[in-house]
Design an enzyme around this catalytic site. Structure first.
Site, PDB file in Angstrom:
ATOM      1  CE  LYS A  54      -4.444  -1.940   2.464  1.00  0.00           C
ATOM      2  NZ  LYS A  54      -4.981  -0.935   3.191  1.00  0.00           N
ATOM      3  CG  HIS A  94       0.639 -10.003  17.209  1.00  0.00           C
ATOM      4  ND1 HIS A  94       0.046 -10.328  15.700  1.00  0.00           N
ATOM      5  CD2 HIS A  94       1.798  -9.544  17.069  1.00  0.00           C
ATOM      6  CE1 HIS A  94       1.467 -10.346  15.443  1.00  0.00           C
ATOM      7  NE2 HIS A  94       1.886 -10.001  16.040  1.00  0.00           N
TER       8      HIS A  94
END
Ligand SMILES: CC(C)(COP(=O)(O)OP(=O)(O)OC[C@H]1O[C@@H](n2cnc3c(N)ncnc32)[C@H](O)[C@@H]1OP(=O)(O)O)[C@@H](O)C(=O)NCCC(=O)NCCS
Length: 105
Positions: A54, A94
């Site tokens: 991206k 995470h």
């Protein structure tokens, strides 16, 4: 400067070993094999690679994910991206079923 972000739902990874062989480099596969938290690790790598694409402004499929390596460096073992002999900053996190990564290039 360009940034990229990607969020991965770990529940979508149904066959981690197969995905690992598809998206991880040889160096990353060694790290993967040594980890107890394989799905978390893999999800973080996948997020980092997609975030890098991206930031580059490239779509999925144009650059093989195995060619974008996420390695660790230094005493504190912070991750970085290694692509075509250049190092880039990445941050991975995470929580529960999700892994997220942000890349600056
Ligand atoms: C980085 C750290 C804050 C992790 O935070 P956390 O909330 O427990 O976990 P998160 O899920 O948000 O982050 C984990 C990710 O942070 C990244 N990470 C690990 N160490 C890092 C560091 N020093 N700096 C930045 N990112 C780091 C990793 O990519 C890891 O994901 P991965 O295992 O899939 O590669 C914690 O591990 C830490 O404080 N590390 C510093 C260790 C250090 O400096 N040691 C010195 C030894 S001399």
């Amino acid at each position: 400067m360009a940034i990229g972000v990607d969020l991965v739902d770990l529940r979508r990874i149904s066959n981690p070993d197969r995905l690992a062989k598809k998206v991880l480099s040889e160096n990353e596969l060694k790290l993967y094999e040594s980890r107890d938290d394989k799905v978390n690790f893999l999800g973080g790598r996948f997020a980092a690679k997609e975030a890098f694409l991206k930031a580059l402004g490239q779509g999925l499929g144009q650059i093989p994910l195995q060619s974008i390596e996420v390695l660790y460096r230094g005493l504190n073992q912070a991750p970085y991206i290694f692509y075509q002999n250049v190092e880039y900053d990445v941050s991975i996190s995470h929580d529960g079923d999700y892994a997220i990564a942000v890349v600056c290039i």
